[in-house]
Design a protein around this motif. Structure first.
Motif, mmCIF file in Angstrom:
data_model
loop_
_atom_site.group_PDB
_atom_site.id
_atom_site.type_symbol
_atom_site.label_atom_id
_atom_site.label_comp_id
_atom_site.label_asym_id
_atom_site.label_seq_id
_atom_site.Cartn_x
_atom_site.Cartn_y
_atom_site.Cartn_z
ATOM 1 N N PRO A 60 0.829 -1.209 0.000
ATOM 2 C CA PRO A 60 0.000 0.000 0.000
ATOM 3 C C PRO A 60 0.863 1.259 0.000
ATOM 4 N N VAL A 61 0.453 2.240 -0.802
ATOM 5 C CA VAL A 61 1.206 3.491 -0.913
ATOM 6 C C VAL A 61 0.475 4.587 -0.139
ATOM 7 N N PRO A 62 1.109 5.171 0.893
ATOM 8 C CA PRO A 62 0.432 6.216 1.672
ATOM 9 C C PRO A 62 0.194 7.474 0.845
ATOM 10 N N ASP A 63 -0.953 8.097 1.066
ATOM 11 C CA ASP A 63 -1.290 9.337 0.381
ATOM 12 C C ASP A 63 -0.341 10.453 0.825
ATOM 13 N N LYS A 64 -0.041 11.375 -0.086
ATOM 14 C CA LYS A 64 0.864 12.473 0.241
ATOM 15 C C LYS A 64 0.297 13.390 1.315
ATOM 16 N N GLU A 65 -1.022 13.380 1.474
ATOM 17 C CA GLU A 65 -1.657 14.244 2.467
ATOM 18 C C GLU A 65 -1.628 13.647 3.867
ATOM 19 N N ASN A 66 -1.223 12.370 3.995
ATOM 20 C CA ASN A 66 -1.161 11.744 5.318
ATOM 21 C C ASN A 66 -0.164 12.495 6.204
ATOM 22 N N GLU A 67 -0.626 12.930 7.374
ATOM 23 C CA GLU A 67 0.259 13.685 8.250
ATOM 24 C C GLU A 67 -0.270 13.653 9.679
ATOM 25 N N LEU A 68 0.632 13.491 10.624
ATOM 26 C CA LEU A 68 0.283 13.570 12.045
ATOM 27 C C LEU A 68 0.562 15.000 12.510
ATOM 28 N N LYS A 69 -0.479 15.716 12.807
ATOM 29 C CA LYS A 69 -0.330 17.124 13.182
ATOM 30 C C LYS A 69 -0.447 17.302 14.698
ATOM 31 N N ASP A 70 0.379 18.198 15.218
ATOM 32 C CA ASP A 70 0.367 18.487 16.652
ATOM 33 C C ASP A 70 -1.011 18.968 17.088
ATOM 34 N N GLY A 71 -1.438 18.449 18.234
ATOM 35 C CA GLY A 71 -2.688 18.895 18.819
ATOM 36 C C GLY A 71 -3.916 18.152 18.342
ATOM 37 N N GLU A 72 -3.824 17.451 17.238
ATOM 38 C CA GLU A 72 -4.988 16.710 16.730
ATOM 39 C C GLU A 72 -5.176 15.414 17.500
ATOM 40 N N THR A 73 -6.414 15.007 17.653
ATOM 41 C CA THR A 73 -6.722 13.754 18.354
ATOM 42 C C THR A 73 -7.376 12.740 17.422
ATOM 43 N N GLU A 74 -7.887 13.231 16.287
ATOM 44 C CA GLU A 74 -8.498 12.331 15.299
ATOM 45 C C GLU A 74 -7.691 12.397 14.018
ATOM 46 N N PHE A 75 -7.424 11.214 13.449
ATOM 47 C CA PHE A 75 -6.551 11.145 12.278
ATOM 48 C C PHE A 75 -7.219 10.346 11.163
ATOM 49 N N THR A 76 -7.057 10.832 9.951
ATOM 50 C CA THR A 76 -7.555 10.120 8.775
ATOM 51 C C THR A 76 -6.394 9.919 7.807
ATOM 52 N N PHE A 77 -6.143 8.667 7.490
ATOM 53 C CA PHE A 77 -5.047 8.323 6.578
ATOM 54 C C PHE A 77 -5.603 7.535 5.395
ATOM 55 N N LYS A 78 -5.035 7.809 4.219
ATOM 56 C CA LYS A 78 -5.461 7.094 3.015
ATOM 57 C C LYS A 78 -4.273 6.366 2.393
ATOM 58 N N PHE A 79 -4.558 5.198 1.811
ATOM 59 C CA PHE A 79 -3.526 4.380 1.165
ATOM 60 C C PHE A 79 -4.049 3.877 -0.175
ATOM 61 N N LYS A 80 -3.222 4.004 -1.185
ATOM 62 C CA LYS A 80 -3.572 3.423 -2.482
ATOM 63 C C LYS A 80 -3.103 1.977 -2.504
ATOM 64 N N VAL A 81 -3.970 1.079 -2.928
ATOM 65 C CA VAL A 81 -3.684 -0.352 -2.913
ATOM 66 C C VAL A 81 -3.745 -0.896 -4.334
ATOM 67 N N GLY A 82 -2.689 -1.605 -4.738
ATOM 68 C CA GLY A 82 -2.674 -2.254 -6.045
ATOM 69 C C GLY A 82 -3.324 -3.626 -5.972
ATOM 70 N N LEU A 83 -4.262 -3.891 -6.859
ATOM 71 C CA LEU A 83 -5.007 -5.156 -6.850
ATOM 72 C C LEU A 83 -4.576 -6.039 -8.023
ATOM 73 N N ALA A 84 -4.465 -7.322 -7.745
ATOM 74 C CA ALA A 84 -4.117 -8.266 -8.807
ATOM 75 C C ALA A 84 -5.279 -8.378 -9.788
ATOM 76 N N PRO A 85 -5.005 -8.304 -11.081
ATOM 77 C CA PRO A 85 -6.092 -8.435 -12.073
ATOM 78 C C PRO A 85 -6.642 -9.852 -12.079
ATOM 79 N N GLU A 86 -7.885 -9.959 -12.459
ATOM 80 C CA GLU A 86 -8.506 -11.284 -12.585
ATOM 81 C C GLU A 86 -8.100 -11.896 -13.922
ATOM 82 N N LEU A 87 -7.306 -12.952 -13.866
ATOM 83 C CA LEU A 87 -6.878 -13.630 -15.090
ATOM 84 C C LEU A 87 -7.653 -14.925 -15.268
ATOM 85 N N ASP A 88 -7.795 -15.318 -16.510
ATOM 86 C CA ASP A 88 -8.436 -16.597 -16.808
ATOM 87 C C ASP A 88 -7.591 -17.297 -17.869
#
Length: 448
Positions: free
Chosen positions: A90-118
């Protein structure tokens, strides 16, 4: 804690992790207490440090540490629990950041999925399978090689291409006279077959004991310092001073006498009691060559089978951004400047690995311990075969196979080999083979 996943397209998804204070507060306090138990502060003994002081001094760092671990664990737990087939990491979003004083955090990650092969594998699929015709000439060449291999060295009356020649090496002046106080090697030994110069080799053709040959040691080995030092029995630092001609007075010629076509040779060449005359020897050698060439046929089939499978898949979609990010993390030689060019080279193997996974799943392919041991036995057999059939008893092979299996690196290699072998065996069993017999020369042209 809240974890959400949404698909961005066929091969990319996004994980969003939302963490509230209640999700991590207790773990922060627990970690701070552990610090207080083990770390004294000025004026306080370990275990008696006030929580307020610990929070003031270590609270922010501990919170960030705990939050980071909670988020990472949440990502991988979600992937595991929901059985997402991911590629790379998983690749963390560039906006992910732990900011001083905050108590609630939202983090995003881009996930690569294996294609469905047949992967389509069935009798309607035709793949060529080439066998190499074993000719009488090939059998005769192999028997000649085996006779040399099991032959014995002895004195000869005339030099042969692979003869070892013993004699006196004497340094010459430019006018061809023997150099006074020059180098003299009384027990000189030459093996012209190893000369790099064809011209120098020819000087020793058809010579006999008592003949004197004028040759140039430097020319015979392309002025290789190590070779000249050994040949002339001098220090490497002195080699540069002795690049002229030398006499070689032949005292003795040692030639390799091929093994006689007797029972001892038959047993050594093809195994005990597998041949008792020349006709049976030729048949046994022909079978040996066929076995050796089968590996060539199977290897060629693996190339053709892979080509057919990959062609049937067409243009497989991959989460390239995620994979490039992952590959650059794994290999420091891959950079933002060269990753696009290098990924083009890496991509076919990534697709093939996915195709193999599909084949393994469809045909329930498994690698057993017996499969691993067979790979170990093959490796040991190849290693010991250079010493002749006498060293290839079942007991010896089994003993060394057990030993090499103890090395984890060997174990992993055998596992990969066994799996690949089973995959191609499965393909071979389930498609239609277009069997073709070729000469060894035409077979080699397949690789052109």
């Amino acid at each position: 804690m809240n974890v959400e996943f949404k698909k961005l397209d066929n091969v990319n998804g996004e994980l969003t992790i939302t963490l509230e204070e209640k999700d991590y507060a207790d773990k922060v306090k627990k970690q701070l207490k552990e610090i207080g138990k083990n770390r004294p502060e000025p004026g306080f003994r370990a275990g008696h440090v006030p929580m307020g002081l610990l929070e003031k001094k270590y609270g922010t760092a501990v919170k960030y540490d705990v939050v980071n671990r909670e988020i990472v664990d949440s990502v991988y737990n979600y992937i595991r629990d929901n059985k997402l087939r991911v590629l790379g990491q998983p690749v963390p979003d560039k906006e992910n950041e732990l900011k001083d004083g905050e108590t609630e955090f939202t983090f995003k990650f881009k996930v690569g999925l294996a294609p469905e092969l047949d992967v389509k594998i069935g009798k309607d699929v035709k793949i060529p399978y080439y066998t190499i015709a074993v000719t009488d000439e090939m059998v005769d060449q192999e028997i000649t090689a085996l006779r040399k291999r099991f032959g014995v060295q002895g004195p000869g009356e005339e030099t042969e291409p692979d003869a070892v020649i013993k004699g006196v090496i004497s340094e010459l002046n430019p006018d061809g006279s023997v150099k006074e106080d020059g180098i003299v090697v009384d027990n000189g030994i030459l093996a012209p077959i190893h000369f790099t110069s064809e011209e120098q080799k020819k000087l020793f053709e058809g010579k006999h004991p008592g003949d004197v040959v004028v040759f140039n040691p430097a020319a015979s080995c392309n002025s290789n310092v190590t070779e000249m030092s050994s040949m002339l029995n001098i220090d490497k630092s002195d080699v540069e001073n002795h690049k002229g001609d030398f006499n070689f007075e032949i005292k003795e010629i040692i030639v390799l006498k091929p093994a006689d076509l007797d029972q001892e040779f038959f047993d050594n060449a093809v195994g005990k009691d597998k041949a008792h005359n020349e006709e049976e020897l030729k048949a046994a050698v022909k079978d040996l060559i066929k076995d050796q060439l089968k590996a060539e046929s199977d290897f060629r089939f693996s190339i053709d089978a892979r080509n057919v499978v990959e062609k049937s898949l067409g243009n497989v979609e991959l989460p390239e951004e995620v994979l490039k990010h992952f590959l650059m993390q794994q290999n420091e030689q891959l950079t933002a400047e060269n990753i696009d060019e290098e990924f083009v080279k890496i991509r076919p193997q990534l697709v093939w690995d996915l195709a193999k996974d599909d084949i393994v799943a469809k045909f329930n392919i498994e690698v057993s311990n017996d499969d691993l041991m067979n790979e170990a036995r093959i490796a040991v057999y190849r290693q010991l075969s250079q010493y002749g059939p006498a060293s290839l008893t079942e007991g010896i092979i089994e003993h060394y196979a057990q030993e090499v299996m103890k090395d984890q690196k060997n174990h992993d290699t055998f596992e990969r080999n066994a799996l690949n072998k089973k995959i191609f065996e499965t393909i071979k069993e389930n498609v239609t083979l277009d069997n073709k017999e070729l000469s060894i020369d035409d077979f080699r042209k397949l690789y052109a």
